[in-house]
Design a protein around this motif. Structure first.
Motif: not given
Length: 255
Positions: A8, A32, A34, A52, A57, A59, A77-78, A80-82
């Protein structure tokens, strides 16, 4: 994209230029992102679509580095998302060429907040996630203005001081995070060719004159900087930390 996130990456100032090139250099399946920008939503959407398409992936988040809550929001956010964060690239900032006589205390403080303090806040928020990973990396984008002071160039006093502070933080954080095998480095771009239509701190004629003084004879590109960031973010750079590495065609070695 399908499959687990293996790495990430958080990049600030990713809507254009160097940040966008860094995203492209690091993109691929299992990554991933952000991606952040202050307000260039259209540019950020284009960068997100590009990475993408390379299998990553994505965000995205908008926010002003002068907002004291932005670092917490980005790292949250990172997480939560990854569920992880392996690479932090602090690229966002701005250049202030105001001469000292006209430089207000507020403007001077704003440069430090947006550059050095924002970097510190971001790493501080991300430390627990970085320590938990393997081959975690922190990379800050500095500037030649912290190193090159010449009579034929504006001095950028606020930006120079803030970027110098950023590089000092890089060295201090490298020492503190070394026991967790987290490397912390800075890349120091010289004159970099801007995206078409992007705001430039120097006028085109000054850029042209400076190009003649660069030993390698050309302006740099965002991809030149991104290539170094990609290397520093890789496992191959695991024994490099606390460094400020120049990507400037030899600019700072000229008198």
């Amino acid at each position: 994209m399908s499959g687990a996130i293996e790495r990430a990456v958080l990049i600030t100032g990713a809507g254009s230029g160097i940040g966008a090139a860094i995203a492209a250099a690091l993109a691929g399946p299992g990554v991933g992102f952000l991606l952040h920008t202050r307000r260039n939503a259209a540019g950020l959407a284009a960068v997100a679509a590009r990475v993408e398409g390379m299998g990553a992936a994505v965000e995205t988040m908008l926010g002003d580095l002068l907002d004291p809550g932005l670092a917490t929001a980005l790292v949250g956010r990172a997480r939560e998302g990854f569920g992880r964060l392996d690479v932090v690239v602090s690229n966002a900032g701005f250049a202030d060429r105001t001469p000292i006589e006209g430089l207000s205390d507020a403007a001077f403080a704003a440069s430090f907040t947006a550059i050095a303090a924002a970097f510190l806040a971001l790493v501080r928020e991300a430390t627990s996630l970085l320590r938990a990973g393997d081959n975690a990396r922190v990379i800050a984008v500095s500037s030649f203005v912290a190193h090159s002071f010449r009579t034929d160039l504006p001095a950028f006093p606020a930006s120079a001081a803030a970027k110098a502070g950023l590089e000092a933080l890089v060295r201090a954080l490298a020492l503190e995070l070394a026991p967790a095998a987290v490397t912390v480095n800075a890349v120091v771009p010289g004159f970099i060719r801007k995206d078409q239509g992007a705001r430039a701190a120097l006028d085109p004629e000054l850029f042209r004159r400076q190009q003649e003084k660069i030993p390698l004879g050309r302006l740099g590109t965002a991809s030149d900087v991104a290539a170094l960031v990609a290397f520093l973010a890789s496992p191959a750079a695991g024994y490099i930390t606390g460094q400020a590495i120049h990507v400037d065609g030899g600019l700072v070695i000229t008198p």
